[in-house]
Design an enzyme around this catalytic site. Structure first.
Site, PDB file in Angstrom:
ATOM      1  NE  ARG A 196       1.120  -7.820  10.953  1.00  0.00           N
ATOM      2  CZ  ARG A 196       0.878  -7.063   9.894  1.00  0.00           C
ATOM      3  NH1 ARG A 196       1.761  -6.164   9.509  1.00  0.00           N
ATOM      4  NH2 ARG A 196      -0.230  -7.198   9.185  1.00  0.00           N
ATOM      5  CG  ASP A 245      -1.084   4.948   5.050  1.00  0.00           C
ATOM      6  OD1 ASP A 245      -1.691   3.941   4.632  1.00  0.00           O
ATOM      7  OD2 ASP A 245       0.054   4.898   5.530  1.00  0.00           O
ATOM      8  CE  LYS A 278      -0.621   0.401   5.017  1.00  0.00           C
ATOM      9  NZ  LYS A 278       0.158   1.622   5.150  1.00  0.00           N
ATOM     10  CB  THR A 279       3.977   2.260   1.754  1.00  0.00           C
ATOM     11  OG1 THR A 279       3.440   1.870   3.020  1.00  0.00           O
ATOM     12  CG2 THR A 279       4.761   3.550   1.926  1.00  0.00           C
ATOM     13  CD  GLN A 337      -3.624  -5.286   8.324  1.00  0.00           C
ATOM     14  OE1 GLN A 337      -2.687  -5.160   9.103  1.00  0.00           O
ATOM     15  NE2 GLN A 337      -3.475  -5.159   7.011  1.00  0.00           N
TER      16      GLN A 337
END
Length: 644
Positions: free
Chosen positions: A603, A213, A27-28, A244
């Protein structure tokens, strides 16, 4: 390289866009490329592009990655900030309309608690519950955009009626002393934009395109702020993952995804489902688990990586054995695969769970780092010096005054301070103003009055240097009060005092560079620096533990792990009453706990270990516990069970 879905997302600019970005889906990269595309292809003015994140760490990462494609000037022109920093920007521009003076200061939560304690005169342990309830309720009301008058109309119980009474007193104190709390950074600008059409239109003109974001983490007031800033144009992209959303206790709600579709009918929804982080087995388990939640938007993660190893589930008799078993297996796995300790993370639902693990790590002499979120700026001495700076900037800051009036000791006793408080309250002035009011001579000893008067005159003198040489103010404070000598006398241990003095010198040099604008950065005014401390803008610049990136095993809560990744992840305490938490079970609200488990699972990159034990100590009693329902919701073919 972007995949086809990511490529499509960065070119949607004429309509509102929601990017549902699954864990590890890049996503970043999409946010970075969208900013670059807006400027280089669609010729957007960088000054009119606003990128809002949920953490300062994410904002810094965006800035650093933009450096590869944009000029330094373009990056300076773009507004990249957290929600609270954006709110602060609006307040700084419109402070007069908000009834503020330019030199306002900002309270953190500890200072809020201190003030509320004073307002309700807490002197019994039985009032602690009410104090916490009051702090929480004020936050809820501000997130719902309710001032004391509006909150009074919404009360539903005697407890809320009592809370609103102190909310009004608290609000009056803040206004009288030119102080804001952390919630005000969203509350005040949102209410202003909502009620003032001209100001709203002015800000909408300033923002040609807005990117948000971690959308799943925002609360209703932050959502309202987005709506007001975008207006009818609705040129925005929000990036988030409804699976999330794990911060309901901070006001985050799944409702914001429904509202987005309802308020913006032309919304484009892009699902980023390709995961670049985890093995196929881990993703398969995550997908099956989260499918037990009902979702307005459904997605399914996939990966082109290998399927990988099965998930190991360890069963132990008690917490000590659980810790020993999981750490022994980490040792075995590390030696087998020639890995480092920093490749491993042990995650847990609650902080108390770390005790058994830490004891075993010490026993086996394994280096580890516990992520506690402690900041360099939480050190007692640093907070003292920050209080001096706060009082220099805002003479009305009573809590800063009380913190430093006897640091170092000026022999101004509690009796004197109580008289000073009563005098200030009666005349509705600050403690600082009361200290140089000649009417108080009648109530104080002449020598004590001279001490107070000399103190405030010294602060006034330091304040006069703010415009000329602000970078010298902190050194002047340290020198004038002989602070290093006081630290040496305060700490009996020479090593501790020496370490604290080094910390202060480090802080002083860093602050000097911030104020004068070195290393390619623009200078920042002292009042802005002080507010940015509370906002956490500098938390990643100076860390209390500077060695945490060396080869150490990572220990942290699942909440703290969000946004991170590790080759091997171990989640301990996967039991009913722990994960999911007992309160969630009692409230019949398991969905967020399942999302939390999902976050923990995703993770892991290569290997996932889960563990639970049959017996736990609670309140000094040994109780029998059941394995978490989440273990049975996972695909059993992907799991390998191991008994102690």
């Amino acid at each position: 390289m972007l995949n086809k879905v990511q490529e499509k997302a960065i070119h949607i600019i004429d309509n509102p866009c929601l990017i549902l970005a699954g864990a590890g889906s890049g996503k970043t990269s999409v946010i970075i490329h969208k900013v670059i595309t807006l400027i280089t292809i669609y010729q957007y003015d960088p000054k009119k592009i606003f990128a809002v994140t949920f953490t300062n760490k994410a904002a810094k990462e965006i800035e650093l990655r933009l450096l590869k494609k944009l000029t330094l000037q373009q990056i300076h022109d773009i507004t990249i900030s957290t929600f609270h920093a954006l709110g602060l920007k609006i307040i700084r521009n419109e402070y007069r309309l908000l009834g503020l003076k330019k030199n306002f200061t900002l309270f953190d939560q500890n200072e809020q608690l201190r003030l509320l304690k004073n307002l309700i005169n807490i002197n019994k342990n039985s009032n602690i519950f009410f104090l916490k309830q009051l702090l929480y309720q004020i936050s809820v009301w501000k997130n719902r955009l309710l001032n004391p008058k509006l909150a009074y109309k919404c009360i539903n119980s005697a407890l809320e009626e009592k809370c609103v009474f102190f909310y009004e007193k608290y609000d009056c104190f803040l206004k009288q002393h030119n102080i804001l709390d952390f919630n005000d950074l969203i509350f005040l600008p949102t209410v202003l934009l909502k009620n003032n059409l001209q100001i709203r239109l002015n800000w909408q003109k300033k923002i040609q395109y807005l990117l948000v974001d971690e959308y799943q983490d925002i609360n209703i007031s932050q959502y309202e702020l987005i709506k007001l800033l975008c207006g009818c144009n609705a040129n925005f992209t929000v990036v988030g993952d409804n699976d999330q959303s794990i911060y309901s206790w901070r006001g985050a709600q799944q409702k914001i995804f429904y509202l987005l579709k309802y308020d913006f009918p032309t919304l484009n929804v892009i699902k980023m489902e390709q995961n670049y982080r985890s093995s196929g087995c881990i993703l398969h388990a995550a997908n099956i688990l989260i499918s037990n939640n009902e979702n307005f938007f459904n997605k399914k993660l996939f990966s082109t990586l290998d399927y990988g190893n099965k998930i190991y589930v360890f069963m132990s008799i008690n917490e000590a054995q659980e810790a020993r078993q999981i750490i022994n297996y980490i040792q075995y796995h590390k030696n087998l695969h020639n890995m480092q300790y920093k490749d491993y993370a042990i995650l847990y639902r609650n902080n108390y769970q770390v005790q058994a693990v830490e004891a075993e790590l010490v026993c086996q002499d394994i280096p580890y780092y516990i992520y506690s979120g402690q900041s360099f700026f939480d050190l007692l001495e640093i907070k003292d010096l920050l209080a001096y700076l706060r009082l220099i900037v805002n003479h009305k800051d009573d809590l800063a005054f009380l913190r430093i009036i006897n640091v170092p000791n000026r022999r101004i006793g509690l009796v004197t301070l109580n008289k000073l408080k009563k005098f200030a309250a009666y005349h509705k002035i600050s403690l600082f103003a009361a200290s140089m009011d000649f009417r108080i001579i009648k109530k104080l000893n002449k020598n004590v009055f001279l001490k107070l008067n000399n103190f405030v005159l010294w602060i006034v003198q330091l304040s006069s240097n703010l415009l000329n040489k602000p970078e010298k103010i902190l050194n002047n404070v340290i020198k004038d009060v002989n602070y290093f000598s006081w630290i040496t006398n305060y700490h009996n241990d020479h090593n501790i005092s020496e370490k604290r003095i080094k910390d202060i010198i480090c802080f002083s040099n860093w602050l000097k560079n911030i104020l004068v604008g070195r290393n390619g950065n623009l200078p920042i005014k002292l009042e802005d620096v002080l507010i940015r401390f509370v906002c956490g803008d500098f938390e990643n610049i100076m860390q209390y533990d500077t060695n945490k990136n060396i080869d150490k095993l990572h220990l942290m809560t699942i909440h703290a792990s969000k946004g991170l990744e590790f080759s091997v992840v171990c989640i301990i305490g996967v039991e009913e009453g722990t994960l999911p938490h007992q309160k969630s079970i009692m409230d019949d609200n398991i969905t967020e706990e399942r999302r939390l488990m999902y976050v923990g699972i995703t993770r892991a990159k290569k290997q996932l270990f889960l563990s639970f034990c049959r017996n736990k100590k609670k309140f000094g009693m040994l109780i029998h516990v059941q394995p978490s329902r989440f273990l049975f919701e996972l695909p059993q073919r992907a799991i390998h069970w191991i008994k102690y």
